[in-house]
Design a protein around this motif. Structure first.
Motif, PDB file in Angstrom:
ATOM      1  N   ASP A   1       7.054   3.679  -8.020  1.00  0.00           N
ATOM      2  CA  ASP A   1       5.840   4.345  -6.938  1.00  0.00           C
ATOM      3  C   ASP A   1       4.752   3.961  -8.148  1.00  0.00           C
ATOM      4  O   ASP A   1       5.144   4.278  -9.333  1.00  0.00           O
TER       5      ASP A   1
ATOM      6  N   GLU B   1       0.660  -1.144   0.128  1.00  0.00           N
ATOM      7  CA  GLU B   1       0.048   0.277   0.469  1.00  0.00           C
ATOM      8  C   GLU B   1       1.099   1.403   0.484  1.00  0.00           C
ATOM      9  O   GLU B   1       0.750   1.940  -0.093  1.00  0.00           O
ATOM     10  N   SER B   2       2.218   1.526   0.592  1.00  0.00           N
ATOM     11  CA  SER B   2       2.258   2.460   0.719  1.00  0.00           C
ATOM     12  C   SER B   2       4.589   1.902   1.512  1.00  0.00           C
ATOM     13  O   SER B   2       4.865   0.754   1.987  1.00  0.00           O
ATOM     14  N   ARG B   3       5.231   3.103   0.965  1.00  0.00           N
ATOM     15  CA  ARG B   3       6.547   3.307   1.478  1.00  0.00           C
ATOM     16  C   ARG B   3       6.555   2.028   2.814  1.00  0.00           C
ATOM     17  O   ARG B   3       7.647   1.519   3.395  1.00  0.00           O
TER      18      ARG B   3
END
Length: 201
Positions: free
Chosen positions: A87, A54-56
């Motif tokens: 990304d 979902e995210s870094r």
């Protein structure tokens, strides 16, 4: 969404595949969205794995906590491992989901783009390549990702290698001319990956 692309040369196929199944442990990880991979059609013994987060922040947390324990199962089964993070910038077709159960092959293209041409390259991906791929009957979904240093990943999922082959034969040269790909791209590497269902998480 964050995409991790791992490529390596496998020296112990059975051990590697056994270890690959242990990545099912990713399922409980916060922020984990999906994983799949398989063998290169063109390069003997080369494996590709694609993981989605979902995210870094979720990815970094996983790397700090659980990664080494899961990775230990494959120690010594491969060499020349290369991993890169991208990304998600936009979908190819619509509604990308990191699912691998309804496709047989993934086409991965890794482009290093000349700095002054970055925006043109991204625009051509959206205006020329995306509609052509989306209109190809065997193409299910895909994404366009970006990494620092003007590097881009185009990941497309296909029903079969034959369907991807038809698209290549009929369209690619003409589209490359229209999109001025040669002027944009400094280096291009790609592969066709035959998915291994047992690697899907």
């Amino acid at each position: 969404m964050l995409v991790k692309w791992i490529r390596c040369s496998v020296v112990d196929r059975r051990g590697f595949e056994r270890g690959q199944r242990k990545w099912a442990g990713l399922l409980g990880e916060p922020g984990f969205r999906g994983q799949g991979g398989g063998w290169s059609r063109g390069r003997q013994g080369v494996a590709h794995v694609f993981t989605f987060w979902e995210s870094r922040a979720f990815y970094d947390s996983f790397m700090a906590r659980s990664h080494d324990r899961l990775a230990a199962g494959q120690s010594g089964t491969y060499k020349d491992l290369r991993a890169k993070l991208f990304d998600h910038r936009f979908d190819v077709k619509t509604g990308f989901e990191p699912r691998f159960t309804d496709v047989d092959v993934v086409r991965v293209a890794h482009c290093r783009v000349r700095e002054p041409r970055v925006e043109h390259f991204a625009m051509m991906q959206e205006k020329v390549w995306n509609p052509a791929m989306a209109g190809s009957p065997g193409m299910v979904r895909g994404l366009f990702g970006e990494a620092p240093g003007h590097e881009f990943l185009v990941l497309s999922m296909w029903l079969s290698a034959a369907e991807h082959g038809k698209y290549r034969a009929e369209r690619v040269e003409r589209l490359a001319l229209r999109a001025q790909t040669e002027a944009d791209v400094a280096a291009l590497a790609g592969d066709i990956v035959e998915l291994e269902p047992s690697w899907t998480v």
